[in-house]
Design a protein around this motif. Structure first.
Motif, mmCIF file in Angstrom:
data_model
loop_
_atom_site.group_PDB
_atom_site.id
_atom_site.type_symbol
_atom_site.label_atom_id
_atom_site.label_comp_id
_atom_site.label_asym_id
_atom_site.label_seq_id
_atom_site.Cartn_x
_atom_site.Cartn_y
_atom_site.Cartn_z
ATOM 1 N N SER A 138 0.832 -1.211 0.000
ATOM 2 C CA SER A 138 0.000 0.000 0.000
ATOM 3 C C SER A 138 0.860 1.252 0.000
ATOM 4 O O SER A 138 0.571 2.218 -0.725
ATOM 5 N N ARG A 139 1.927 1.262 0.812
ATOM 6 C CA ARG A 139 2.850 2.399 0.856
ATOM 7 C C ARG A 139 3.473 2.623 -0.512
ATOM 8 O O ARG A 139 3.529 3.745 -1.003
ATOM 9 N N THR A 140 3.951 1.530 -1.112
ATOM 10 C CA THR A 140 4.595 1.628 -2.420
ATOM 11 C C THR A 140 3.608 2.173 -3.453
ATOM 12 O O THR A 140 3.951 3.055 -4.242
ATOM 13 N N ALA A 141 2.385 1.661 -3.443
ATOM 14 C CA ALA A 141 1.368 2.138 -4.385
ATOM 15 C C ALA A 141 1.087 3.630 -4.174
ATOM 16 O O ALA A 141 0.937 4.386 -5.141
ATOM 17 N N PHE A 142 1.034 4.051 -2.932
ATOM 18 C CA PHE A 142 0.804 5.469 -2.626
ATOM 19 C C PHE A 142 1.940 6.318 -3.185
ATOM 20 O O PHE A 142 1.701 7.315 -3.875
ATOM 21 N N PHE A 143 3.180 5.927 -2.900
ATOM 22 C CA PHE A 143 4.336 6.681 -3.398
ATOM 23 C C PHE A 143 4.373 6.674 -4.928
ATOM 24 O O PHE A 143 4.634 7.700 -5.556
ATOM 25 N N ASN A 144 4.092 5.525 -5.527
ATOM 26 C CA ASN A 144 4.056 5.445 -6.993
ATOM 27 C C ASN A 144 2.995 6.384 -7.560
ATOM 28 O O ASN A 144 3.202 7.006 -8.608
ATOM 29 N N GLY A 145 1.857 6.504 -6.870
ATOM 30 C CA GLY A 145 0.801 7.407 -7.294
ATOM 31 C C GLY A 145 1.224 8.868 -7.287
ATOM 32 O O GLY A 145 0.653 9.685 -8.000
ATOM 33 N N LEU A 146 2.244 9.180 -6.495
ATOM 34 C CA LEU A 146 2.797 10.543 -6.470
ATOM 35 C C LEU A 146 3.905 10.715 -7.505
ATOM 36 O O LEU A 146 4.528 11.772 -7.588
ATOM 37 N N GLY A 147 4.139 9.649 -8.286
ATOM 38 C CA GLY A 147 5.194 9.717 -9.294
ATOM 39 C C GLY A 147 6.571 9.394 -8.751
ATOM 40 O O GLY A 147 7.579 9.723 -9.374
ATOM 41 N N LEU A 148 6.621 8.740 -7.593
ATOM 42 C CA LEU A 148 7.886 8.387 -6.958
ATOM 43 C C LEU A 148 8.187 6.905 -7.139
ATOM 44 O O LEU A 148 7.269 6.082 -7.173
ATOM 45 N N ARG A 149 9.465 6.584 -7.255
ATOM 46 C CA ARG A 149 9.895 5.181 -7.248
ATOM 47 C C ARG A 149 10.307 4.831 -5.815
ATOM 48 O O ARG A 149 10.772 5.695 -5.076
ATOM 49 N N VAL A 150 10.115 3.574 -5.454
ATOM 50 C CA VAL A 150 10.450 3.126 -4.099
ATOM 51 C C VAL A 150 11.480 2.010 -4.196
ATOM 52 O O VAL A 150 11.235 0.965 -4.808
ATOM 53 N N LEU A 151 12.626 2.258 -3.591
ATOM 54 C CA LEU A 151 13.713 1.290 -3.560
ATOM 55 C C LEU A 151 13.802 0.763 -2.137
ATOM 56 O O LEU A 151 13.931 1.531 -1.192
ATOM 57 N N ARG A 152 13.680 -0.571 -1.994
ATOM 58 C CA ARG A 152 13.680 -1.185 -0.663
ATOM 59 C C ARG A 152 14.924 -2.035 -0.456
ATOM 60 O O ARG A 152 15.337 -2.770 -1.347
#
Length: 123
Positions: free
Chosen positions: A79-93
């Motif tokens: 859910s966090r990743t989807a939220f960040f992606n929705g803001l146009g951000l990539r998430v590296l874990r």
């Protein structure tokens, strides 16, 4: 990227997280702070209401999350990743163990993702 004002309680929580990082977050921050990693600017514990990103590079629109084993495949992380992606951000874990035991490859990966914004995270 739309910006909503951060509620005061969220700001206070982010500030508390900055003062009490996990060991892995503290070690990674030593590499990222003050543009030490290849001259790249990072911020830590950045609020994107309702979430707080461990680290953020605005230049590359990149969120970096450092996760413990309790995060393995969690629905809340998706859910966090989807939220960040929705803001146009990539998430590296990265896993805590990766940061603590393989810092050089972790830093090399971060540099690659900042320099090449077409790269997409693998998890």
């Amino acid at each position: 990227m739309p910006h909503r004002p951060t509620p005061p309680r969220k700001k206070a929580f982010a500030r508390a997280l900055r003062h009490e990082p996990t060991e892995a977050e503290a070690r990674l921050w030593e590499e990222l702070r003050d543009r030490r990693l290849d001259g790249i600017k990072f911020r830590r514990q950045v609020s994107f209401d309702p979430y707080i990103a461990d680290f953020f590079c605005a230049q590359a629109k990149l969120v970096i999350e450092v996760d413990g084993s309790q995060h393995g495949g969690s629905i809340s992380d998706r859910s966090r990743t989807a939220f960040f992606n929705g803001l146009g951000l990539r998430v590296l874990r990265f896993w805590n163990d990766e940061v603590l035991q393989e810092m050089s490859p972790v830093c090399d990966t971060i540099i690659a993702y900042v320099r090449d914004q077409t790269l997409q995270p693998w998890r």
